[in-house]
Design an enzyme around this catalytic site. Sequence first.
Site, PDB file in Angstrom:
ATOM      1  N   LYS A  48       4.619   0.530   9.526  1.00 61.26           N
ATOM      2  CA  LYS A  48       4.639   1.833   8.876  1.00 61.26           C
ATOM      3  C   LYS A  48       4.052   2.928   9.759  1.00 61.26           C
ATOM      4  O   LYS A  48       4.471   4.067   9.705  1.00 61.26           O
ATOM      5  CB  LYS A  48       3.867   1.756   7.559  1.00 61.26           C
ATOM      6  CG  LYS A  48       4.726   1.250   6.412  1.00 61.26           C
ATOM      7  CD  LYS A  48       3.970   1.300   5.115  1.00 61.26           C
ATOM      8  CE  LYS A  48       3.256   0.000   4.877  1.00 61.26           C
ATOM      9  NZ  LYS A  48       2.540  -0.066   3.609  1.00 61.26           N
TER      10      LYS A  48
ATOM     11  N   ARG B 237       5.225 -13.172   9.459  1.00 64.67           N
ATOM     12  CA  ARG B 237       5.838 -11.852   9.347  1.00 64.67           C
ATOM     13  C   ARG B 237       7.249 -11.906   9.875  1.00 64.67           C
ATOM     14  O   ARG B 237       7.537 -12.674  10.788  1.00 64.67           O
ATOM     15  CB  ARG B 237       5.092 -10.891  10.266  1.00 64.67           C
ATOM     16  CG  ARG B 237       4.041 -10.071   9.660  1.00 64.67           C
ATOM     17  CD  ARG B 237       3.494  -9.131  10.721  1.00 64.67           C
ATOM     18  NE  ARG B 237       3.779  -7.755  10.356  1.00 64.67           N
ATOM     19  CZ  ARG B 237       3.105  -7.104   9.424  1.00 64.67           C
ATOM     20  NH1 ARG B 237       2.141  -7.674   8.756  1.00 64.67           N
ATOM     21  NH2 ARG B 237       3.415  -5.857   9.141  1.00 64.67           N
TER      22      ARG B 237
ATOM     23  N   GLU C 224       0.882  -1.162   0.000  1.00 65.23           N
ATOM     24  CA  GLU C 224       0.000   0.000   0.000  1.00 65.23           C
ATOM     25  C   GLU C 224       0.925   1.218   0.000  1.00 65.23           C
ATOM     26  O   GLU C 224       1.806   1.315   0.862  1.00 65.23           O
ATOM     27  CB  GLU C 224      -0.874  -0.014   1.261  1.00 65.23           C
ATOM     28  CG  GLU C 224      -1.827   1.164   1.279  1.00 65.23           C
ATOM     29  CD  GLU C 224      -2.753   1.198   2.494  1.00 65.23           C
ATOM     30  OE1 GLU C 224      -2.691   0.290   3.333  1.00 65.23           O
ATOM     31  OE2 GLU C 224      -3.536   2.162   2.579  1.00 65.23           O
TER      32      GLU C 224
END
Length: 544
Positions: free
Chosen positions: A268, A258, A33
Amino acid sequence: MEERIATNFIEEIINEELSDGTVSCVHTRFPPEPNGCLHIGHAKSLCINFGTAKKYNGVCNLFFDDTNPTKEKVEFIEAIKKDIEWLGFKWYEIHYASDFFENIYNLAVKLIKDGKAFVCDMTADEIRDNRGTLTEPGKESPYRSRSIEENLQLFENMKNGMYKDGEKVLRAKIDMASPNINLRDPVIYRVIHTPHHRTGDKWCIYPMYDFAHPICDSMQGITHSLCTLEFEDHRPLYNWVIENTGVSHKPRQIEFARLNITNTIMSKRYLKMLVEEGVVEGWGDPRMPTLMGLRNRGVPSEALKKFCEEIGVAKANSEIEIGYFEHFIRDYLNENAPRAMVCFNPVKVIIDNYEGSEEVEVEINPQKPELGKRKMTFSKEIYIDAEDFSVNPPPKYFRMKKDGLVRLKGAYVVKCNDYVLNDDGSVKEVHCEYLPDTRSGSDTSGIKVKGTIHFVDANNFVPVEVRKYGYLLNDAEYNGQDFNERLNKNSLEILSGVAEKYIESAPEDESFQLLRKGYYKKMVKDGKIIMSEITSLKDSFKAK
Ligand code: ATP
Ligand code: MG
């Protein structure tokens, strides 16, 4: 396609599918994103997506998940492309979710026509309050039984900008009693009156990730939609969308763990906070775990890729020690970085019995003898590193001390006779004598000394600023502290230094092993040379 030996569970799945004919090729995508810069965790995802495609002679797309115009920016799109190029990956096609807005909209209309979606007037809070819990079913929305005609009209009104943000949403009509909360009539479209960086104000309704993603995967012909574990519970919804929109190509979502690393922020949201609050100089600050930061820091992309390869692909989340990552940086730079001498907080040493100056030679990189040697000068006045002289030497101190002998790297053995202090107790200068028959390479003295230290000729040097970095997070492991408590407020240390002359003409951004100090990158700012730490010299990593 010929079957390959699987090295992880994703490849095992692919091998099975290839052999039973479920798939005939591999087409993955990396789906950032554009709401921030990529970080080291994304490097793992990149390596898995591009690596898996490559292994099976397939391809990998770059796919920008730009479904939320309030958070996304063009500058991040450009930065992300640059990061991927830095890692040496080549995407097959580049796509944006926004390229598919028309298709996604049409499929939403199809769901309404099939009685599988409805426009809901509840607020976000009301929807949350009625969603139920893991043990209790949710409550059906009072708007759930709207007619297909009414839903079509209202959805069109949403599209035509007749409602404010949050006033109405489109929800999939699935099952408010499903044990999986994601299937309890999830929101699939919302109203956002914010211009989009690619589609401008063409749209004021935007699909939710869970609705857009499977459709976009399908439209691109993705075979394996690889994502992180937090999407595992979303997979039934992913599959519901694929089945119920009737798209012809059916991708498969597979989740992997992850990457988490000690002392490292990997979100982020927090990285953005560090930038916005001025804790760091920007997304590319060398202390940041962003790919831009690592690149600026001087971390070789080869080391990062090797690290991602070695940690492998797991099904369960875990935390990797930061030292393990540094190990790969060091390994690469030890092989490839030229050596140089830089003295931090330099101390002046006067060789009382020496006159004039001479050239001495030192290896460019002992790992690569074929590179030969570089020339340095030695003269009556030299600098040594502050850590290499002690007024009150502790036991076993084999560096320079009064009445002690020490070898100057590439030059002579010197004996320290005296020193002069400043009023504040700091060392003003040190006096030595050199032993003429101890010259490196032609030493005939038979004298053995325990310590060798580096030096820089005080008549032939270039001043530098030295920047050393600490971790942005204090604690080695996360124990539930508040984020601000974990933040290391002293992660930047600036020292003065003197470097041997050749640093001055070396290219900007070149990485060096500064003898006995660490790996540093040369930077130039406002005409000033900065030696910026990449990583320390010592490998503190112990394999568990
Ligand atoms: P963050 O939580 O840091 O904002 P994100 O998951 O929201 O990350 P995206 O831009 O959506 O960021 O991520 C793109 C891809 O990278 C996704 O497939 C995501 O699963 C993957 N990814 C993100 N963080 C990690 C990580 N720490 N380890 C492995 N893959 C990751
Ligand atoms: Mg995300």
